[in-house]
Motif scaffolding. Structure first.
Motif, PDB file in Angstrom:
ATOM      1  N   ALA A  89       0.836  -1.203   0.000  1.00 41.56           N
ATOM      2  CA  ALA A  89       0.000   0.000   0.000  1.00 41.56           C
ATOM      3  C   ALA A  89       0.871   1.253   0.000  1.00 41.56           C
ATOM      4  O   ALA A  89       0.569   2.234  -0.695  1.00 41.56           O
ATOM      5  N   ALA A  90       1.948   1.244   0.783  1.00 39.27           N
ATOM      6  CA  ALA A  90       2.857   2.388   0.805  1.00 39.27           C
ATOM      7  C   ALA A  90       3.519   2.588  -0.549  1.00 39.27           C
ATOM      8  O   ALA A  90       3.729   3.723  -0.998  1.00 39.27           O
ATOM      9  N   THR A  91       3.835   1.492  -1.235  1.00 42.40           N
ATOM     10  CA  THR A  91       4.431   1.588  -2.564  1.00 42.40           C
ATOM     11  C   THR A  91       3.452   2.178  -3.567  1.00 42.40           C
ATOM     12  O   THR A  91       3.835   2.960  -4.442  1.00 42.40           O
ATOM     13  N   CYS A  92       2.168   1.809  -3.449  1.00 42.42           N
ATOM     14  CA  CYS A  92       1.150   2.384  -4.329  1.00 42.42           C
ATOM     15  C   CYS A  92       1.113   3.901  -4.189  1.00 42.42           C
ATOM     16  O   CYS A  92       0.992   4.632  -5.176  1.00 42.42           O
ATOM     17  N   LEU A  93       1.222   4.385  -2.959  1.00 40.66           N
ATOM     18  CA  LEU A  93       1.250   5.827  -2.729  1.00 40.66           C
ATOM     19  C   LEU A  93       2.547   6.436  -3.257  1.00 40.66           C
ATOM     20  O   LEU A  93       2.544   7.536  -3.815  1.00 40.66           O
ATOM     21  N   PHE A  94       3.645   5.710  -3.107  1.00 39.84           N
ATOM     22  CA  PHE A  94       4.945   6.219  -3.530  1.00 39.84           C
ATOM     23  C   PHE A  94       5.001   6.438  -5.035  1.00 39.84           C
ATOM     24  O   PHE A  94       5.522   7.449  -5.516  1.00 39.84           O
ATOM     25  N   VAL A  95       4.446   5.498  -5.814  1.00 35.48           N
ATOM     26  CA  VAL A  95       4.537   5.601  -7.273  1.00 35.48           C
ATOM     27  C   VAL A  95       3.490   6.542  -7.854  1.00 35.48           C
ATOM     28  O   VAL A  95       3.592   6.924  -9.031  1.00 35.48           O
ATOM     29  N   SER A  96       2.484   6.912  -7.069  1.00 38.15           N
ATOM     30  CA  SER A  96       1.393   7.735  -7.610  1.00 38.15           C
ATOM     31  C   SER A  96       1.345   9.149  -7.056  1.00 38.15           C
ATOM     32  O   SER A  96       0.711  10.024  -7.660  1.00 38.15           O
ATOM     33  N   ALA A  97       2.012   9.404  -5.932  1.00 38.45           N
ATOM     34  CA  ALA A  97       1.892  10.716  -5.294  1.00 38.45           C
ATOM     35  C   ALA A  97       2.464  11.838  -6.153  1.00 38.45           C
ATOM     36  O   ALA A  97       1.966  12.966  -6.133  1.00 38.45           O
ATOM     37  N   ALA A 185      -0.720   0.808   9.798  1.00 38.44           N
ATOM     38  CA  ALA A 185      -2.005   1.285   9.287  1.00 38.44           C
ATOM     39  C   ALA A 185      -2.276   2.708   9.751  1.00 38.44           C
ATOM     40  O   ALA A 185      -2.763   3.547   8.981  1.00 38.44           O
ATOM     41  N   GLN A 186      -1.947   3.015  10.997  1.00 40.72           N
ATOM     42  CA  GLN A 186      -2.128   4.377  11.502  1.00 40.72           C
ATOM     43  C   GLN A 186      -1.220   5.361  10.770  1.00 40.72           C
ATOM     44  O   GLN A 186      -1.643   6.473  10.428  1.00 40.72           O
ATOM     45  N   ARG A 187       0.022   4.941  10.534  1.00 40.05           N
ATOM     46  CA  ARG A 187       0.947   5.830   9.822  1.00 40.05           C
ATOM     47  C   ARG A 187       0.493   6.058   8.384  1.00 40.05           C
ATOM     48  O   ARG A 187       0.661   7.157   7.842  1.00 40.05           O
ATOM     49  N   LEU A 188      -0.097   5.044   7.764  1.00 39.07           N
ATOM     50  CA  LEU A 188      -0.594   5.214   6.404  1.00 39.07           C
ATOM     51  C   LEU A 188      -1.736   6.217   6.357  1.00 39.07           C
ATOM     52  O   LEU A 188      -1.875   6.966   5.382  1.00 39.07           O
ATOM     53  N   LEU A 189      -2.555   6.257   7.404  1.00 40.45           N
ATOM     54  CA  LEU A 189      -3.604   7.277   7.480  1.00 40.45           C
ATOM     55  C   LEU A 189      -2.997   8.674   7.517  1.00 40.45           C
ATOM     56  O   LEU A 189      -3.488   9.602   6.870  1.00 40.45           O
ATOM     57  N   VAL A 190      -1.916   8.830   8.281  1.00 39.57           N
ATOM     58  CA  VAL A 190      -1.222  10.113   8.339  1.00 39.57           C
ATOM     59  C   VAL A 190      -0.650  10.469   6.974  1.00 39.57           C
ATOM     60  O   VAL A 190      -0.725  11.623   6.526  1.00 39.57           O
ATOM     61  N   VAL A 191      -0.095   9.476   6.302  1.00 40.53           N
ATOM     62  CA  VAL A 191       0.484   9.699   4.967  1.00 40.53           C
ATOM     63  C   VAL A 191      -0.584  10.176   3.983  1.00 40.53           C
ATOM     64  O   VAL A 191      -0.389  11.146   3.245  1.00 40.53           O
ATOM     65  N   VAL A 192      -1.736   9.512   3.981  1.00 38.26           N
ATOM     66  CA  VAL A 192      -2.820   9.904   3.071  1.00 38.26           C
ATOM     67  C   VAL A 192      -3.291  11.318   3.384  1.00 38.26           C
ATOM     68  O   VAL A 192      -3.550  12.123   2.471  1.00 38.26           O
ATOM     69  N   ALA A 193      -3.396  11.645   4.674  1.00 41.62           N
ATOM     70  CA  ALA A 193      -3.820  12.999   5.062  1.00 41.62           C
ATOM     71  C   ALA A 193      -2.826  14.042   4.571  1.00 41.62           C
ATOM     72  O   ALA A 193      -3.217  15.102   4.055  1.00 41.62           O
ATOM     73  N   PHE A 194      -1.529  13.746   4.695  1.00 46.01           N
ATOM     74  CA  PHE A 194      -0.523  14.710   4.234  1.00 46.01           C
ATOM     75  C   PHE A 194      -0.557  14.863   2.718  1.00 46.01           C
ATOM     76  O   PHE A 194      -0.452  15.980   2.193  1.00 46.01           O
TER      77      PHE A 194
END
Length: 296
Positions: A89-97, A185-194
Protein backbone atom coordinates in the motif's frame (compact mmCIF):
# COMPACT_ATOMS: atom_id res chain seq x y z
CA UNK A 1 -41.09 84.70 10.40
CA UNK A 2 -39.58 82.44 7.79
CA UNK A 3 -41.45 79.42 6.54
CA UNK A 4 -40.42 76.12 8.12
CA UNK A 5 -38.07 73.99 6.09
CA UNK A 6 -39.98 71.03 4.63
CA UNK A 7 -38.85 67.62 5.72
CA UNK A 8 -37.40 65.73 2.75
CA UNK A 9 -39.35 62.68 1.71
CA UNK A 10 -37.21 59.54 2.08
CA UNK A 11 -36.44 57.73 -1.13
CA UNK A 12 -38.02 54.29 -1.10
CA UNK A 13 -35.57 51.42 -1.32
CA UNK A 14 -36.15 48.72 -3.87
CA UNK A 15 -35.75 45.19 -2.52
CA UNK A 16 -35.38 42.22 -4.76
CA UNK A 17 -38.56 40.19 -4.52
CA UNK A 18 -38.12 36.62 -3.37
CA UNK A 19 -40.49 33.69 -3.46
CA UNK A 20 -42.20 32.76 -0.21
CA UNK A 21 -40.09 30.30 1.76
CA UNK A 22 -36.90 31.05 -0.18
CA UNK A 23 -33.73 30.49 1.84
CA UNK A 24 -30.38 31.13 0.18
CA UNK A 25 -28.69 28.58 2.43
CA UNK A 26 -30.98 25.82 1.21
CA UNK A 27 -30.18 26.21 -2.48
CA UNK A 28 -28.02 23.61 -4.24
CA UNK A 29 -27.77 21.17 -1.29
CA UNK A 30 -24.53 19.25 -0.95
CA UNK A 31 -26.39 15.96 -1.37
CA UNK A 32 -27.75 17.05 -4.74
CA UNK A 33 -24.39 18.30 -5.97
CA UNK A 34 -22.61 15.17 -4.72
CA UNK A 35 -25.06 12.88 -6.53
CA UNK A 36 -24.67 14.92 -9.73
CA UNK A 37 -20.89 14.63 -9.63
CA UNK A 38 -20.85 10.95 -8.65
CA UNK A 39 -22.97 10.02 -11.65
CA UNK A 40 -20.60 11.67 -14.12
CA UNK A 41 -18.49 9.42 -16.33
CA UNK A 42 -15.19 11.07 -15.40
CA UNK A 43 -15.83 10.25 -11.73
CA UNK A 44 -16.40 6.59 -12.51
CA UNK A 45 -13.32 6.47 -14.75
CA UNK A 46 -11.07 8.00 -12.08
CA UNK A 47 -12.43 5.62 -9.46
CA UNK A 48 -11.69 2.67 -11.75
CA UNK A 49 -8.13 3.89 -12.34
CA UNK A 50 -7.46 4.26 -8.62
CA UNK A 51 -8.82 0.77 -7.98
CA UNK A 52 -6.95 -0.86 -10.88
CA UNK A 53 -3.50 0.56 -10.15
CA UNK A 54 -2.73 -1.91 -7.30
CA UNK A 55 -3.84 -4.80 -9.52
CA UNK A 56 -1.55 -3.59 -12.30
CA UNK A 57 1.38 -3.33 -9.88
CA UNK A 58 0.83 -6.86 -8.57
CA UNK A 59 0.78 -8.19 -12.12
CA UNK A 60 3.92 -6.21 -12.99
CA UNK A 61 5.78 -7.55 -9.94
CA UNK A 62 4.67 -11.10 -10.75
CA UNK A 63 5.80 -10.83 -14.36
CA UNK A 64 9.14 -9.24 -13.42
CA UNK A 65 9.77 -11.80 -10.66
CA UNK A 66 11.81 -11.22 -7.54
CA UNK A 67 12.01 -7.94 -5.67
CA UNK A 68 10.97 -4.83 -7.60
CA UNK A 69 14.05 -2.88 -6.54
CA UNK A 70 14.99 0.67 -7.43
CA UNK A 71 16.89 1.80 -10.49
CA UNK A 72 19.18 4.50 -9.15
CA UNK A 73 20.70 2.48 -6.34
CA UNK A 74 18.95 4.40 -3.56
CA UNK A 75 16.92 2.55 -0.96
CA UNK A 76 13.20 3.27 -1.41
CA UNK A 77 9.86 1.69 -0.63
CA UNK A 78 10.08 -0.11 -3.98
CA UNK A 79 12.73 -2.41 -2.46
CA UNK A 80 10.23 -3.80 0.04
CA UNK A 81 7.04 -3.53 -2.03
CA UNK A 82 6.26 -7.24 -1.83
CA UNK A 83 7.14 -7.74 1.84
CA UNK A 84 3.59 -7.26 3.15
CA UNK A 85 0.26 -5.63 2.46
CA UNK A 86 1.38 -2.50 4.33
CA UNK A 87 4.53 -2.24 2.22
CA UNK A 88 2.52 -2.72 -0.95
CA UNK A 89 0.00 0.00 0.00
CA UNK A 90 2.86 2.39 0.80
CA UNK A 91 4.43 1.59 -2.56
CA UNK A 92 1.15 2.38 -4.33
CA UNK A 93 1.25 5.83 -2.73
CA UNK A 94 4.94 6.22 -3.53
CA UNK A 95 4.54 5.60 -7.27
CA UNK A 96 1.39 7.74 -7.61
CA UNK A 97 1.89 10.72 -5.29
CA UNK A 98 4.15 12.58 -7.70
CA UNK A 99 1.77 12.70 -10.66
CA UNK A 100 -1.11 10.21 -10.77
CA UNK A 101 -2.91 11.63 -7.72
CA UNK A 102 -2.63 15.10 -9.25
CA UNK A 103 -5.01 14.08 -12.04
CA UNK A 104 -8.19 13.38 -10.02
CA UNK A 105 -7.64 16.49 -7.90
CA UNK A 106 -7.20 18.71 -10.96
CA UNK A 107 -10.17 17.02 -12.63
CA UNK A 108 -12.61 17.30 -9.74
CA UNK A 109 -11.74 20.94 -9.05
CA UNK A 110 -11.04 22.20 -12.57
CA UNK A 111 -14.12 20.67 -14.13
CA UNK A 112 -16.62 21.71 -11.47
CA UNK A 113 -17.47 25.33 -12.46
CA UNK A 114 -16.10 25.46 -16.00
CA UNK A 115 -18.24 22.51 -17.07
CA UNK A 116 -21.40 24.32 -15.93
CA UNK A 117 -20.32 27.33 -17.99
CA UNK A 118 -19.58 25.19 -21.05
CA UNK A 119 -23.02 23.56 -20.79
CA UNK A 120 -24.64 27.03 -20.43
CA UNK A 121 -26.25 25.78 -17.19
CA UNK A 122 -24.30 28.13 -14.93
CA UNK A 123 -26.52 31.12 -15.69
CA UNK A 124 -29.64 29.09 -14.93
CA UNK A 125 -28.24 27.93 -11.61
CA UNK A 126 -27.56 31.53 -10.61
CA UNK A 127 -31.01 32.57 -11.81
CA UNK A 128 -32.68 29.83 -9.75
CA UNK A 129 -31.51 31.80 -7.70
CA UNK A 130 -28.44 30.17 -6.18
CA UNK A 131 -26.12 32.80 -4.63
CA UNK A 132 -22.69 32.79 -6.23
CA UNK A 133 -20.86 32.17 -2.97
CA UNK A 134 -23.24 29.33 -2.13
CA UNK A 135 -22.67 27.73 -5.53
CA UNK A 136 -18.89 27.85 -5.11
CA UNK A 137 -19.01 26.54 -1.54
CA UNK A 138 -21.17 23.59 -2.59
CA UNK A 139 -18.91 22.68 -5.49
CA UNK A 140 -15.77 23.20 -3.42
CA UNK A 141 -17.00 20.93 -0.62
CA UNK A 142 -18.00 18.17 -3.04
CA UNK A 143 -14.68 18.40 -4.91
CA UNK A 144 -12.78 18.15 -1.62
CA UNK A 145 -14.77 15.09 -0.63
CA UNK A 146 -14.30 13.33 -3.94
CA UNK A 147 -10.56 14.07 -4.02
CA UNK A 148 -10.19 12.71 -0.50
CA UNK A 149 -12.16 9.60 -1.48
CA UNK A 150 -9.85 8.98 -4.45
CA UNK A 151 -6.78 9.19 -2.22
CA UNK A 152 -8.27 6.86 0.37
CA UNK A 153 -9.42 4.38 -2.28
CA UNK A 154 -5.91 3.79 -3.64
CA UNK A 155 -4.18 2.59 -0.42
CA UNK A 156 -7.35 0.83 0.75
CA UNK A 157 -7.46 -1.30 -2.38
CA UNK A 158 -3.69 -1.67 -2.07
CA UNK A 159 -4.10 -3.15 1.41
CA UNK A 160 -6.75 -5.60 0.20
CA UNK A 161 -4.82 -6.68 -2.90
CA UNK A 162 -1.56 -6.75 -0.95
CA UNK A 163 -3.06 -8.97 1.72
CA UNK A 164 -4.21 -11.46 -0.90
CA UNK A 165 -0.92 -11.37 -2.81
CA UNK A 166 1.69 -10.96 -0.05
CA UNK A 167 -0.09 -11.51 3.24
CA UNK A 168 -0.81 -9.29 6.23
CA UNK A 169 2.23 -8.37 8.28
CA UNK A 170 4.46 -5.61 9.61
CA UNK A 171 5.75 -2.85 7.41
CA UNK A 172 9.43 -3.39 6.67
CA UNK A 173 11.34 -0.10 6.68
CA UNK A 174 13.74 0.02 3.71
CA UNK A 175 16.58 1.39 5.86
CA UNK A 176 16.11 -1.31 8.51
CA UNK A 177 13.59 -2.24 11.17
CA UNK A 178 9.85 -2.69 10.92
CA UNK A 179 6.55 -1.28 12.12
CA UNK A 180 3.80 -3.52 13.54
CA UNK A 181 0.82 -3.89 11.23
CA UNK A 182 -1.46 -1.80 13.47
CA UNK A 183 1.07 1.01 13.76
CA UNK A 184 1.72 0.87 10.02
CA UNK A 185 -2.00 1.29 9.29
CA UNK A 186 -2.13 4.38 11.50
CA UNK A 187 0.95 5.83 9.82
CA UNK A 188 -0.59 5.21 6.40
CA UNK A 189 -3.60 7.28 7.48
CA UNK A 190 -1.22 10.11 8.34
CA UNK A 191 0.48 9.70 4.97
CA UNK A 192 -2.82 9.90 3.07
CA UNK A 193 -3.82 13.00 5.06
CA UNK A 194 -0.52 14.71 4.23
CA UNK A 195 -0.75 13.83 0.54
CA UNK A 196 -4.28 15.24 0.48
CA UNK A 197 -3.11 18.50 2.08
CA UNK A 198 -0.12 18.74 -0.26
CA UNK A 199 -2.47 18.43 -3.25
CA UNK A 200 -4.52 21.43 -2.11
CA UNK A 201 -2.24 23.67 -4.19
CA UNK A 202 -3.28 21.84 -7.35
CA UNK A 203 -6.88 21.99 -6.13
CA UNK A 204 -6.65 25.75 -5.63
CA UNK A 205 -5.10 26.28 -9.05
CA UNK A 206 -7.74 24.16 -10.78
CA UNK A 207 -10.62 25.77 -8.88
CA UNK A 208 -9.40 29.30 -9.61
CA UNK A 209 -8.88 28.52 -13.30
CA UNK A 210 -12.30 26.89 -13.41
CA UNK A 211 -13.91 30.20 -12.46
CA UNK A 212 -11.92 32.01 -15.14
CA UNK A 213 -12.65 29.89 -18.18
CA UNK A 214 -15.54 28.13 -19.89
CA UNK A 215 -13.26 25.30 -21.04
CA UNK A 216 -12.98 22.50 -18.43
CA UNK A 217 -9.95 20.96 -20.13
CA UNK A 218 -8.22 24.34 -19.99
CA UNK A 219 -8.67 24.54 -16.22
CA UNK A 220 -7.64 20.92 -15.66
CA UNK A 221 -4.69 21.11 -18.04
CA UNK A 222 -3.56 24.46 -16.65
CA UNK A 223 -3.51 23.13 -13.10
CA UNK A 224 -1.63 19.99 -14.10
CA UNK A 225 0.82 22.03 -16.18
CA UNK A 226 1.57 24.47 -13.37
CA UNK A 227 2.05 21.56 -10.98
CA UNK A 228 4.58 20.04 -13.37
CA UNK A 229 6.35 23.39 -13.60
CA UNK A 230 6.64 23.37 -9.82
CA UNK A 231 8.21 19.90 -9.93
CA UNK A 232 10.68 21.06 -12.59
CA UNK A 233 11.67 24.11 -10.57
CA UNK A 234 12.21 21.95 -7.52
CA UNK A 235 14.71 19.90 -9.53
CA UNK A 236 16.80 23.05 -10.18
CA UNK A 237 19.26 22.84 -7.31
CA UNK A 238 20.67 26.24 -8.22
CA UNK A 239 17.58 27.80 -6.62
CA UNK A 240 18.95 26.76 -3.25
CA UNK A 241 16.75 27.65 -0.28
CA UNK A 242 14.11 29.15 -2.58
CA UNK A 243 12.95 25.61 -3.27
CA UNK A 244 11.67 25.43 0.31
CA UNK A 245 8.81 27.69 -0.76
CA UNK A 246 7.74 25.29 -3.50
CA UNK A 247 5.00 22.83 -2.50
CA UNK A 248 6.62 20.22 -4.74
CA UNK A 249 9.74 20.29 -2.57
CA UNK A 250 7.82 18.63 0.27
CA UNK A 251 5.61 16.21 -1.66
CA UNK A 252 7.51 13.14 -0.40
CA UNK A 253 8.07 14.40 3.15
CA UNK A 254 5.49 11.81 4.23
CA UNK A 255 8.19 9.14 3.94
CA UNK A 256 9.48 10.41 7.30
CA UNK A 257 6.29 9.10 8.90
CA UNK A 258 7.17 5.54 7.89
CA UNK A 259 10.22 5.39 10.13
CA UNK A 260 10.67 3.79 13.52
CA UNK A 261 11.01 7.31 14.95
CA UNK A 262 8.94 9.55 12.69
CA UNK A 263 10.07 13.06 11.82
CA UNK A 264 7.28 15.62 11.55
CA UNK A 265 9.19 18.84 10.78
CA UNK A 266 9.18 18.40 7.00
CA UNK A 267 5.53 17.39 6.90
CA UNK A 268 4.50 20.37 9.04
CA UNK A 269 6.41 22.83 6.88
CA UNK A 270 5.14 21.29 3.66
CA UNK A 271 1.54 21.29 4.88
CA UNK A 272 1.81 24.91 6.00
CA UNK A 273 3.08 26.03 2.60
CA UNK A 274 0.41 24.07 0.73
CA UNK A 275 -2.44 25.40 2.88
CA UNK A 276 -1.17 28.98 2.49
CA UNK A 277 -1.05 28.78 -1.30
CA UNK A 278 -4.44 27.02 -1.41
CA UNK A 279 -6.19 29.63 0.75
CA UNK A 280 -4.92 32.43 -1.47
CA UNK A 281 -6.06 30.64 -4.62
CA UNK A 282 -9.50 29.79 -3.20
CA UNK A 283 -9.93 33.41 -2.10
CA UNK A 284 -9.05 34.61 -5.61
CA UNK A 285 -11.61 32.20 -7.05
CA UNK A 286 -14.41 33.52 -4.83
CA UNK A 287 -13.42 37.15 -5.41
CA UNK A 288 -13.23 36.78 -9.19
CA UNK A 289 -16.41 34.75 -9.52
CA UNK A 290 -18.40 37.32 -7.53
CA UNK A 291 -17.73 39.82 -10.35
CA UNK A 292 -17.75 37.49 -13.33
CA UNK A 293 -20.14 38.07 -16.21
CA UNK A 294 -21.80 34.69 -16.72
CA UNK A 295 -24.15 35.73 -19.51
CA UNK A 296 -21.62 36.91 -22.08
Amino acid sequence: MSAPTPTPTPTPTLERPTAPGYRAGRTLPLRVEAVRQLKRRRTLVMGAIMALLPVILVIAFAVAGGSPGSRNGSVTLMDTATASAANFAATCLFVSAGFLLVIPVALFFGDTVASEASWSSLRYLLAAPVPRARLLWSKLAVALGMSAAAMVLLPLVGLVIGTVAYGWGPLEIPTGGELPAGTAAQRLLVVVAFIFVSQLVTAGLAFWLSTKTDAPLGAVGGAVGLTIVGNVLDAVTALGDWRDFLPAHWQFAWADALQAQPEWAGMIQGASISVTYALVLFALAFRGFARKDVVS
